[in-house]
Motif scaffolding. Sequence first.
Motif, mmCIF file in Angstrom:
data_model
loop_
_atom_site.group_PDB
_atom_site.id
_atom_site.type_symbol
_atom_site.label_atom_id
_atom_site.label_comp_id
_atom_site.label_asym_id
_atom_site.label_seq_id
_atom_site.Cartn_x
_atom_site.Cartn_y
_atom_site.Cartn_z
ATOM 1 N N MET A 1 -5.836 -3.711 10.684
ATOM 2 C CA MET A 1 -4.438 -4.162 10.675
ATOM 3 C C MET A 1 -3.660 -3.492 9.535
ATOM 4 S SD MET A 1 -4.378 -8.221 11.590
ATOM 5 C CE MET A 1 -5.927 -8.850 10.981
ATOM 6 N N LEU A 2 -4.335 -3.288 8.396
ATOM 7 C CA LEU A 2 -3.638 -2.724 7.233
ATOM 8 C C LEU A 2 -3.490 -1.213 7.315
ATOM 9 C CD1 LEU A 2 -5.148 -4.801 4.266
ATOM 10 C CD2 LEU A 2 -2.910 -5.044 5.356
ATOM 11 N N THR A 3 -4.369 -0.563 8.076
ATOM 12 C CA THR A 3 -4.394 0.904 7.991
ATOM 13 C C THR A 3 -3.923 1.624 9.252
ATOM 14 O OG1 THR A 3 -6.727 0.874 8.642
ATOM 15 C CG2 THR A 3 -6.258 0.936 6.291
ATOM 16 N N GLU A 4 -3.968 0.973 10.411
ATOM 17 C CA GLU A 4 -3.627 1.682 11.653
ATOM 18 C C GLU A 4 -2.196 2.205 11.619
ATOM 19 O OE1 GLU A 4 -4.566 -0.638 15.167
ATOM 20 O OE2 GLU A 4 -6.695 -0.185 14.847
ATOM 21 N N PRO B 1 -1.986 8.856 -4.851
ATOM 22 C CA PRO B 1 -3.455 8.830 -4.902
ATOM 23 C C PRO B 1 -4.082 9.579 -3.732
ATOM 24 C CG PRO B 1 -2.644 6.791 -3.955
ATOM 25 C CD PRO B 1 -1.426 7.591 -4.327
ATOM 26 N N ALA B 2 -5.302 10.091 -3.945
ATOM 27 C CA ALA B 2 -6.067 10.700 -2.846
ATOM 28 C C ALA B 2 -6.801 9.615 -2.068
ATOM 29 C CB ALA B 2 -7.054 11.715 -3.408
ATOM 30 N N ILE B 3 -7.006 8.468 -2.733
ATOM 31 C CA ILE B 3 -7.672 7.340 -2.070
ATOM 32 C C ILE B 3 -7.003 6.030 -2.486
ATOM 33 C CG2 ILE B 3 -9.415 7.221 -3.922
ATOM 34 C CD1 ILE B 3 -11.397 6.138 -1.819
ATOM 35 N N VAL B 4 -6.860 5.131 -1.531
ATOM 36 C CA VAL B 4 -6.451 3.754 -1.838
ATOM 37 C C VAL B 4 -7.648 2.862 -1.518
ATOM 38 C CG1 VAL B 4 -4.895 1.852 -1.286
ATOM 39 C CG2 VAL B 4 -4.019 4.198 -1.317
ATOM 40 N N ILE B 5 -8.037 2.049 -2.490
ATOM 41 C CA ILE B 5 -9.189 1.151 -2.316
ATOM 42 C C ILE B 5 -8.658 -0.264 -2.093
ATOM 43 C CG2 ILE B 5 -11.307 0.281 -3.384
ATOM 44 C CD1 ILE B 5 -10.843 2.820 -5.343
ATOM 45 N N THR C 1 -2.891 13.694 3.718
ATOM 46 C CA THR C 1 -3.755 12.576 4.112
ATOM 47 C C THR C 1 -4.216 11.789 2.887
ATOM 48 O OG1 THR C 1 -4.535 13.895 5.954
ATOM 49 C CG2 THR C 1 -5.860 11.970 5.384
ATOM 50 N N VAL C 2 -4.124 10.486 2.976
ATOM 51 C CA VAL C 2 -4.647 9.605 1.932
ATOM 52 C C VAL C 2 -5.801 8.811 2.536
ATOM 53 C CG1 VAL C 2 -4.099 7.748 0.308
ATOM 54 C CG2 VAL C 2 -2.317 9.385 0.966
ATOM 55 N N ASP C 3 -6.982 8.890 1.902
ATOM 56 C CA ASP C 3 -8.112 8.098 2.390
ATOM 57 C C ASP C 3 -7.895 6.636 1.994
ATOM 58 O OD1 ASP C 3 -9.316 10.349 3.369
ATOM 59 O OD2 ASP C 3 -10.451 10.731 1.527
ATOM 60 N N ILE C 4 -8.194 5.745 2.904
ATOM 61 C CA ILE C 4 -8.106 4.316 2.580
ATOM 62 C C ILE C 4 -9.474 3.703 2.865
ATOM 63 C CG2 ILE C 4 -6.926 2.137 3.018
ATOM 64 C CD1 ILE C 4 -4.483 3.657 3.847
ATOM 65 N N LYS C 5 -10.095 3.158 1.826
ATOM 66 C CA LYS C 5 -11.450 2.620 1.989
ATOM 67 C C LYS C 5 -11.523 1.192 1.462
ATOM 68 C CE LYS C 5 -13.884 7.036 1.474
ATOM 69 N NZ LYS C 5 -14.990 7.718 0.787
ATOM 70 N N ILE D 1 0.848 -1.204 0.000
ATOM 71 C CA ILE D 1 0.000 0.000 0.000
ATOM 72 C C ILE D 1 0.887 1.260 0.000
ATOM 73 C CG2 ILE D 1 -1.703 1.319 1.334
ATOM 74 C CD1 ILE D 1 -2.679 -1.446 2.461
ATOM 75 N N LEU D 2 1.926 1.265 0.852
ATOM 76 C CA LEU D 2 2.826 2.427 0.921
ATOM 77 C C LEU D 2 3.549 2.637 -0.411
ATOM 78 C CD1 LEU D 2 4.238 1.917 4.510
ATOM 79 C CD2 LEU D 2 2.969 3.925 3.718
ATOM 80 N N ASN D 3 3.969 1.536 -1.067
ATOM 81 C CA ASN D 3 4.621 1.665 -2.376
ATOM 82 C C ASN D 3 3.696 2.336 -3.370
ATOM 83 O OD1 ASN D 3 7.040 0.513 -1.651
ATOM 84 N ND2 ASN D 3 6.517 -1.543 -2.369
ATOM 85 N N MET D 4 2.430 1.948 -3.361
ATOM 86 C CA MET D 4 1.482 2.542 -4.325
ATOM 87 C C MET D 4 1.254 4.017 -4.004
ATOM 88 S SD MET D 4 -1.133 -0.329 -5.615
ATOM 89 C CE MET D 4 -1.276 0.458 -7.207
#
Length: 311
Positions: free
Chosen positions: A269-272, A251-255, A284-288, A242-245
């Motif tokens: 676990m993936l986002t905290e 991106p403004a959002i990672v899905i 800030t990058v939104d992760i949804k 995720i960090l590499n992408m």
Amino acid sequence: MKAITIDFGGTNIKIALFHDGVITKKENIPAYSENGLAPRLYDTEKTLRNMLAGEDLHNYSGIGIAMPGIVDPINKKVLALYGKYEDSKQMDLSTWCHNTFDLPMVMEMDSKLALLGELNYGCAKGYQDAAMLIFGTGIGTAVSIGGKLLSSRNYVAGALSSHIIINMNGRKCTCPNTGCLEASACGWALEGLIREHPDFNNSGLAAEEQLTFKTLSKWCDRNDRTALDVLQHCVISWRAGILNMIHAYDPAIVILSGGIMNFKGMYDMLTEGLQEQVWDCIGTVDIKQAMEPEDSVLYGLYHLVAETYNN
Ligand SMILES: [Zn+2]
């Protein structure tokens, strides 16, 4: 606007009819993708004819086809895929659509379509710059910039981010490299990861017939050390992905999508704390989580048919 959409997945072929952005009928048939695409076209056509049940095909604007590999959407050709529908590289599906249904066709890679689906009908509505990771048997990725799918001379940009190397001493991938994100942690890599654990023989996993994320989850719940270690390894690997992408594509959002997201507590676990590992200038990058994880490819296909043929 009506459209026919076909997602040739590795395990299932999903077929859906759309009317004004809504799925009106949907069927799944087995893919047997290791045997190629040509042997499945007859059943695909038969299923579609049953679904259409005498409807006038001329009310449909076109057919959208998703393939699990790199696609040239201009020439409607499959350029690269491994172990699934290998014969599709030599096939002319545009002519098949024309001869069988008298309809024009659009074709694109499944992960890119999943992103299009989420951008237009799912969790990423209103976003322009987006990155997507789909965690399953393998890991699919896609990127959009300025509201358009990232494209490049070989149609690879953004689509092969699961083969960014995250461990120079890592495991052998299905591609020519070692230590790719996908080789480090995904469905096909899981059994090897578990068996290689030094404590495997003392683990409850040793008695399991199938080593899947479902069995891993079961033994994590029982505080099995091997299971917890493998899970932690996977989570660290996916966070690196995720960090590499984020650092590659801004991106403004990672899905996040795919079967792994059903694992208890996975989103957290993936986002905290992930934002703290992102460069300050990115903000800030939104992760949804994907809103339509089962059908985002089909929605992406509908969008593509509408954009191309609805005039
Ligand atoms: Zn690789």
